[in-house]
Design a protein around this motif. Structure first.
Motif, PDB file in Angstrom:
ATOM      1  N   PRO A 167       0.704  -1.281  -0.019  1.00  0.00           N
ATOM      2  CA  PRO A 167       0.051   0.389  -0.065  1.00  0.00           C
ATOM      3  C   PRO A 167       0.661   1.235   0.179  1.00  0.00           C
ATOM      4  CG  PRO A 167      -0.894  -1.583   1.605  1.00  0.00           C
ATOM      5  CD  PRO A 167       0.288  -2.108   1.052  1.00  0.00           C
ATOM      6  N   ARG A 168       2.106   1.234   0.364  1.00  0.00           N
ATOM      7  CA  ARG A 168       2.981   2.386   0.538  1.00  0.00           C
ATOM      8  C   ARG A 168       3.924   2.537  -0.952  1.00  0.00           C
ATOM      9  NH1 ARG A 168       3.382   4.202   5.822  1.00  0.00           N
ATOM     10  NH2 ARG A 168       5.547   5.239   5.493  1.00  0.00           N
ATOM     11  N   THR A 169       3.800   1.680  -1.714  1.00  0.00           N
ATOM     12  CA  THR A 169       4.606   1.809  -3.096  1.00  0.00           C
ATOM     13  C   THR A 169       4.360   3.133  -3.809  1.00  0.00           C
ATOM     14  OG1 THR A 169       4.725  -0.690  -3.035  1.00  0.00           O
ATOM     15  CG2 THR A 169       5.457   0.594  -5.062  1.00  0.00           C
ATOM     16  N   LEU A 170       5.295   3.861  -4.270  1.00  0.00           N
ATOM     17  CA  LEU A 170       4.899   4.898  -5.262  1.00  0.00           C
ATOM     18  C   LEU A 170       4.802   4.508  -6.620  1.00  0.00           C
ATOM     19  CD1 LEU A 170       7.906   7.300  -4.005  1.00  0.00           C
ATOM     20  CD2 LEU A 170       5.618   7.502  -3.442  1.00  0.00           C
ATOM     21  N   THR A 171       3.585   4.630  -7.086  1.00  0.00           N
ATOM     22  CA  THR A 171       3.058   4.198  -8.295  1.00  0.00           C
ATOM     23  C   THR A 171       2.838   5.579  -9.482  1.00  0.00           C
ATOM     24  OG1 THR A 171       0.716   4.432  -7.718  1.00  0.00           O
ATOM     25  CG2 THR A 171       1.974   2.330  -7.602  1.00  0.00           C
ATOM     26  N   ASP A 172       3.170   6.840  -8.967  1.00  0.00           N
ATOM     27  CA  ASP A 172       3.246   7.780  -9.897  1.00  0.00           C
ATOM     28  C   ASP A 172       4.567   8.481 -10.001  1.00  0.00           C
ATOM     29  OD1 ASP A 172       1.276  10.287 -10.660  1.00  0.00           O
ATOM     30  OD2 ASP A 172       2.928  11.303  -9.413  1.00  0.00           O
ATOM     31  N   ARG A 173       4.739   8.680 -11.165  1.00  0.00           N
ATOM     32  CA  ARG A 173       6.063   9.154 -11.778  1.00  0.00           C
ATOM     33  C   ARG A 173       6.498  10.527 -11.080  1.00  0.00           C
ATOM     34  NH1 ARG A 173       4.919   6.935 -16.772  1.00  0.00           N
ATOM     35  NH2 ARG A 173       4.479   8.786 -17.742  1.00  0.00           N
ATOM     36  N   GLU A 174       5.288  11.461 -11.087  1.00  0.00           N
ATOM     37  CA  GLU A 174       5.885  12.778 -10.482  1.00  0.00           C
ATOM     38  C   GLU A 174       6.058  12.665  -8.867  1.00  0.00           C
ATOM     39  OE1 GLU A 174       2.806  15.574 -10.957  1.00  0.00           O
ATOM     40  OE2 GLU A 174       2.830  15.600 -13.339  1.00  0.00           O
ATOM     41  N   ALA A 175       5.552  11.756  -8.157  1.00  0.00           N
ATOM     42  CA  ALA A 175       5.887  11.522  -6.667  1.00  0.00           C
ATOM     43  C   ALA A 175       7.008  10.728  -6.655  1.00  0.00           C
ATOM     44  CB  ALA A 175       4.604  10.514  -6.150  1.00  0.00           C
ATOM     45  N   LEU A 176       7.550  10.015  -7.684  1.00  0.00           N
ATOM     46  CA  LEU A 176       8.672   9.235  -7.493  1.00  0.00           C
ATOM     47  C   LEU A 176       9.767  10.259  -7.944  1.00  0.00           C
ATOM     48  CD1 LEU A 176      10.492   6.862  -7.304  1.00  0.00           C
ATOM     49  CD2 LEU A 176      10.114   6.352  -9.664  1.00  0.00           C
ATOM     50  N   GLY A 187      21.829  12.251   0.119  1.00  0.00           N
ATOM     51  CA  GLY A 187      22.718  11.270  -0.236  1.00  0.00           C
ATOM     52  C   GLY A 187      22.371   9.987  -0.164  1.00  0.00           C
ATOM     53  N   TYR A 188      21.289   9.767   0.403  1.00  0.00           N
ATOM     54  CA  TYR A 188      20.732   8.054   0.558  1.00  0.00           C
ATOM     55  C   TYR A 188      19.199   7.932   0.225  1.00  0.00           C
ATOM     56  CZ  TYR A 188      19.365   9.461   5.180  1.00  0.00           C
ATOM     57  OH  TYR A 188      18.858  10.169   6.181  1.00  0.00           O
ATOM     58  N   ALA A 189      18.916   6.872  -0.249  1.00  0.00           N
ATOM     59  CA  ALA A 189      17.445   6.557  -0.433  1.00  0.00           C
ATOM     60  C   ALA A 189      16.792   5.588   0.571  1.00  0.00           C
ATOM     61  CB  ALA A 189      17.205   5.720  -1.698  1.00  0.00           C
ATOM     62  N   VAL A 190      15.677   5.916   0.905  1.00  0.00           N
ATOM     63  CA  VAL A 190      14.744   5.125   2.060  1.00  0.00           C
ATOM     64  C   VAL A 190      13.634   4.112   1.213  1.00  0.00           C
ATOM     65  CG1 VAL A 190      13.573   5.436   4.174  1.00  0.00           C
ATOM     66  CG2 VAL A 190      15.428   6.713   3.554  1.00  0.00           C
ATOM     67  N   ASP A 191      13.590   3.074   1.581  1.00  0.00           N
ATOM     68  CA  ASP A 191      12.279   2.374   1.395  1.00  0.00           C
ATOM     69  C   ASP A 191      11.427   2.020   2.522  1.00  0.00           C
ATOM     70  OD1 ASP A 191      10.664   0.136   1.275  1.00  0.00           O
ATOM     71  OD2 ASP A 191      12.037  -1.437   0.761  1.00  0.00           O
ATOM     72  N   ASP A 192      10.434   2.700   2.798  1.00  0.00           N
ATOM     73  CA  ASP A 192       9.741   2.612   4.101  1.00  0.00           C
ATOM     74  C   ASP A 192       8.606   1.543   3.735  1.00  0.00           C
ATOM     75  OD1 ASP A 192       9.121   2.614   6.782  1.00  0.00           O
ATOM     76  OD2 ASP A 192       8.918   4.959   6.854  1.00  0.00           O
ATOM     77  N   GLU A 193       8.513   0.379   3.736  1.00  0.00           N
ATOM     78  CA  GLU A 193       7.570  -0.704   3.510  1.00  0.00           C
ATOM     79  C   GLU A 193       6.794  -0.686   2.055  1.00  0.00           C
ATOM     80  OE1 GLU A 193       4.950  -1.931   7.055  1.00  0.00           O
ATOM     81  OE2 GLU A 193       5.473   0.296   7.496  1.00  0.00           O
ATOM     82  N   GLU A 194       7.716  -0.301   1.120  1.00  0.00           N
ATOM     83  CA  GLU A 194       7.272   0.143  -0.136  1.00  0.00           C
ATOM     84  C   GLU A 194       7.498  -0.915  -1.020  1.00  0.00           C
ATOM     85  OE1 GLU A 194       9.126   3.913  -1.682  1.00  0.00           O
ATOM     86  OE2 GLU A 194       9.391   4.128   0.339  1.00  0.00           O
ATOM     87  N   ASN A 195       8.516  -2.020  -0.657  1.00  0.00           N
ATOM     88  CA  ASN A 195       8.685  -3.194  -1.648  1.00  0.00           C
ATOM     89  C   ASN A 195       8.176  -4.508  -0.549  1.00  0.00           C
ATOM     90  OD1 ASN A 195      10.033  -4.215  -3.901  1.00  0.00           O
ATOM     91  ND2 ASN A 195      11.077  -5.280  -2.472  1.00  0.00           N
ATOM     92  N   GLU A 196       8.280  -4.483   0.645  1.00  0.00           N
ATOM     93  CA  GLU A 196       7.663  -5.523   1.254  1.00  0.00           C
ATOM     94  C   GLU A 196       6.988  -5.111   2.604  1.00  0.00           C
ATOM     95  OE1 GLU A 196      10.363  -8.933   2.202  1.00  0.00           O
ATOM     96  OE2 GLU A 196      11.898  -7.972   0.971  1.00  0.00           O
TER      97      GLU A 196
END
Length: 252
Positions: A167-176, A187-196
């Motif tokens: 439910p937290r995956t970014l699916t809009d290109r503008e939001a991404l 300087g770094y990326a975060v995945d906060d429950e976006e993939n699992e």
């Protein structure tokens, strides 16, 4: 020319082209590779086609070529045998943070996990060596996308799509695109429950000599054990590890 001489000549040409692919400034055009190696364009094209089939080279389909995942993985294997090799560096990062550590390298419009050191905590995530990793929903993917030229990043996203994995995956290109700007800023990326679900991750890009992102190093935890703030406190060590991987891969 006897058969052994012909085979030796073919091997020599293949090695010259492989070395040229690894030179800084890639990806390289077919004409550039032919000129740099002294191999006729027709032969260069045939050898490149074979290298692509074997995973040692990649192409954008528009005449540019670069080194492939299999060759990068081989470089990682060689680096891992050194006293201060890649495996040892990732293990050091894992011991210092207690989190799962992963090295992923770009393979077309996705990444592939080439190294993983499991967490000291009693949990396991779905990723494993050899698994392809989506770009839009993972920290390693967003770390790479954030440092690609905008047109290339957009092409990668369009080719791969942006399916909702949680439910937290970014699916809009503008939001991404907005998120990728934040990645560049901090300087770094975060995945906060976006993939699992229940999985949180931070990642730092690994760059080649020309400054292009070729992969990323990540730290992964589960949300019920480590908060985002606690995980982000490890980012200085993560960034240092990413620079070390660059040196060991002879990319930085």
């Amino acid at each position: 020319m006897d058969r052994s001489s012909a085979a030796g000549s073919a091997l020599e040409k293949t090695l010259r082209i492989t070395e040229a692919l690894a030179e800084p400034g890639g990806p390289h055009r077919l004409t550039e590779l032919a000129a740099a190696t002294g191999v006729p364009k027709s032969s260069t094209y045939r050898i490149l086609s074979s290298l692509i089939q074997q995973g040692y080279a990649v192409t954008d389909g528009e005449g540019s070529y670069g080194i492939g995942l299999r060759l990068r993985t081989l470089a990682a294997e060689i680096g891992a045998e050194r006293p201060a090799g890649i495996v040892e560096l990732l293990q050091f990062l894992q011991r210092g943070t207690g989190q799962a550590v992963q090295l992923a390298l770009r393979s077309g419009d996705a990444l592939t996990c080439v190294r993983k050191i499991e967490s000291s905590q009693p949990f396991r995530t779905a990723s494993r060596v050899g698994v392809r990793i989506p770009m839009h929903s993972t920290a390693v993917g967003k770390a790479v996308l954030a440092h690609l030229a905008p047109a290339e990043a957009d092409a990668v996203v369009r080719a791969a799509g942006m399916p909702a994995l949680t439910p937290r995956t970014l699916t809009d290109r503008e939001a991404l695109a907005e998120e990728l700007g934040a990645v560049r800023a901090r300087g770094y990326a975060v995945d906060d429950e976006e993939n699992e679900p229940s999985v949180r991750c931070v990642a730092a890009a690994v760059f080649d000599r020309a400054g292009a992102p070729v992969g990323a190093v990540s730290l992964t935890t589960v949300t019920f054990l480590t908060t985002r703030a606690e995980l982000e406190r490890f980012t200085p060590a993560l960034l240092e590890a990413a620079r070390g991987v660059e040196r060991l891969l002879r990319l930085g």
